[in-house]
Design a protein around this motif. Structure first.
Motif, PDB file in Angstrom:
ATOM      1  N   GLY A  73       0.798  -1.224   0.000  1.00  0.00           N
ATOM      2  CA  GLY A  73       0.000   0.000   0.000  1.00  0.00           C
ATOM      3  C   GLY A  73       0.825   1.265   0.000  1.00  0.00           C
ATOM      4  O   GLY A  73       0.305   2.343  -0.314  1.00  0.00           O
ATOM      5  N   HIS A  74       2.110   1.183   0.366  1.00  0.00           N
ATOM      6  CA  HIS A  74       2.977   2.364   0.274  1.00  0.00           C
ATOM      7  C   HIS A  74       3.080   2.751  -1.203  1.00  0.00           C
ATOM      8  O   HIS A  74       3.174   1.883  -2.079  1.00  0.00           O
ATOM      9  N   PRO A  75       3.061   4.044  -1.537  1.00  0.00           N
ATOM     10  CA  PRO A  75       3.118   4.436  -2.950  1.00  0.00           C
ATOM     11  C   PRO A  75       4.300   3.841  -3.709  1.00  0.00           C
ATOM     12  O   PRO A  75       4.156   3.485  -4.894  1.00  0.00           O
ATOM     13  N   TYR A  76       5.465   3.722  -3.054  1.00  0.00           N
ATOM     14  CA  TYR A  76       6.612   3.107  -3.741  1.00  0.00           C
ATOM     15  C   TYR A  76       6.378   1.613  -3.972  1.00  0.00           C
ATOM     16  O   TYR A  76       6.837   1.067  -4.977  1.00  0.00           O
ATOM     17  N   GLU A  77       5.676   0.938  -3.040  1.00  0.00           N
ATOM     18  CA  GLU A  77       5.353  -0.484  -3.253  1.00  0.00           C
ATOM     19  C   GLU A  77       4.404  -0.624  -4.430  1.00  0.00           C
ATOM     20  O   GLU A  77       4.485  -1.586  -5.198  1.00  0.00           O
ATOM     21  N   ARG A  78       3.516   0.363  -4.597  1.00  0.00           N
ATOM     22  CA  ARG A  78       2.547   0.304  -5.700  1.00  0.00           C
ATOM     23  C   ARG A  78       3.231   0.399  -7.063  1.00  0.00           C
ATOM     24  O   ARG A  78       2.903  -0.311  -7.994  1.00  0.00           O
ATOM     25  N   VAL A  79       4.193   1.322  -7.193  1.00  0.00           N
ATOM     26  CA  VAL A  79       4.792   1.552  -8.520  1.00  0.00           C
ATOM     27  C   VAL A  79       6.065   0.735  -8.739  1.00  0.00           C
ATOM     28  O   VAL A  79       6.441   0.483  -9.895  1.00  0.00           O
TER      29      VAL A  79
END
Length: 436
Positions: A73-79
């Motif tokens: 869910g962290h934005p860096y995990e998403r992208v």
């Protein structure tokens, strides 16, 4: 009749500008809608990818060592970390030699105006001679009419942090400025134009007068740090001129708003938007939208945004696009809002996860882990907002920057990095979707 483009980006900060530029790279027609003044003007101008882990561990030497371990869910995990690298390369191409740090994945350690050390991935070239990893003795120069930068105090704090150099601070009277309410742009423009100033014994140029009073203070230091006022349009020339006059390296110490380094970055990004043909519409708020079902049934029946409504002097004007990017900021920027019993995203009413009991939004410790710091829109790995059931809110909407949930940018020192990476991915995907 609606004003029509291929991609419509809502929000003019770092995430929005990056999304618009990335979409335009795909060869589609892009429009950027902004309402208020860009938040870049209040930013330090540094691009922090990740200074501290969510656990508080840090400062991190290499942010990429930690990106792969971030929670779901962290934005860096998403992208993904590859997208973060692509976004940094994209940024490097836009800003050119105005920024440094592209030679390594490792964080640089930048002294700030409070005397703290900030880990960052990219920094203005005018900051580079002042890095804390450089062992050279340092003179910090503050001015009586700029009390927000207390140079002696900042120097003392730097030594307390264990910086590997001796630092000394002095406070001087800035030539040509007597008022303590002068804007930072007044200092910058005076140096930009090298205006004539009265130094009591006659008149001379502003840069010559400044160099003369600083030269008198040097005690063998080989670099001098100033608050970020060394020119605006002619920043590189001003800094080089002072270096030649003083015979030492000159650098700026990043500080809080209003921020000339942030304004300089804003200028570069908006010049790039102009160069790539992005249409920029400013001063207009997006107040609503109209959507439609896509005509499908079952799991593929996701709604689409037909157009958004922009308030132009009390009249709703429709702006239509095939794809939309939401980059309106978080709680501070009012891209996410709170009322007594709910937290919400105000344009598309995308789902924002929050306890119905507002007392759960805060930690009892003022310096604790506050849930409100992570409020935002939950997205899939294409950065498309999800509803309470985990389904897409809209098929043609992506979100980027501080409007996203799952991270505490202030604690992690990751705000500009997340805006850059998610803006790049959201814009690139939106442009690609239009191109087919």
């Amino acid at each position: 009749m609606a004003i029509t483009d291929d991609v419509l980006v809502i929000g003019g900060g770092l995430a929005g500008a990056t999304a618009a530029l990335a979409a335009a790279e795909r060869g589609v027609q892009v429009r950027l809608l902004t309402y208020k003044q860009s938040t870049l003007r209040h930013a330090s101008g540094l691009i922090d990818v990740l200074g501290y882990a969510p656990s508080g561990k840090g400062p991190l030497a290499d942010p990429f060592d930690t990106l792969e371990t971030l929670p779901e869910g962290h934005p860096y995990e998403r992208v993904g970390s590859d997208a973060v690298r692509e976004a940094l390369l994209f940024f490097d191409a836009i800003v050119g030699d105005a920024y440094a740090g592209e030679h390594t994945d490792a964080n640089a350690l930048v002294p700030t105006s409070s005397g703290a050390i900030k880990p960052t991935a990219r920094y203005p070239a005018g900051v580079a001679p002042g890095l804390a990893s450089d062992p050279r003795e340092t003179l910090l120069v503050g001015f009586e009419t700029l009390p927000e930068f207390d140079a002696p105090l900042a120097a003392a704090h730097l030594e307390e942090t264990g910086a590997p150099f001796e630092a000394r601070g002095v406070t001087l009277s800035f030539p040509g400025i007597r008022r303590d309410d002068a804007k930072v742009t007044r200092y910058a423009h005076l140096l930009d134009r090298d205006e004539t100033v009265d130094v009591g014994r006659g008149e001379t140029s502003a840069r010559a007068a400044l160099a003369a009073i600083v030269r008198d203070q040097l005690e063998g230091e080989s670099r001098v740090g100033f608050p970020p006022i060394l020119g605006d349009d002619n920043h590189a020339t001003v800094r080089r001129d002072l270096e030649e006059r003083l015979g030492v390296d000159v650098f700026e110490v990043p500080s809080g708003p209003p921020s000339l380094p942030g304004m300089r970055l804003e200028d570069r990004l908006y010049d790039a938007l102009d160069d790539t043909g992005v249409r920029v519409t400013t001063g207009v708020p997006v107040v609503d939208y109209e959507g439609a079902d896509n005509g499908r049934s079952g799991a593929s029946s996701t709604k689409r945004i037909e157009h958004v409504l922009v308030d132009r002097k009390g009249r709703d004007v429709p702006y239509r696009a095939d794809e939309y990017v939401l980059a309106t900021g978080g709680l501070v920027g009012k891209g996410v809002r709170s009322e007594r019993e709910r937290v919400f995203e105000p344009i598309f009413d995308c789902h924002v996860e929050a306890s119905p009991d507002r007392y759960d939004w805060f930690d009892g410790d003022a310096f604790g882990d506050h849930p409100f710091a992570r409020f935002g829109v939950t997205v899939d790995r294409e950065l498309r907002p999800l509803d309470t059931e985990g389904d897409l809110e809209f098929a043609n909407l992506r979100a980027a920057g501080a409007v996203l949930s799952g991270y505490d940018f202030a604690a992690e020192k990751s705000g500009s990095g997340v805006s850059l990476a998610t803006g790049f991915v959201a814009g690139d995907r939106a442009g690609s979707e239009v191109r087919g």
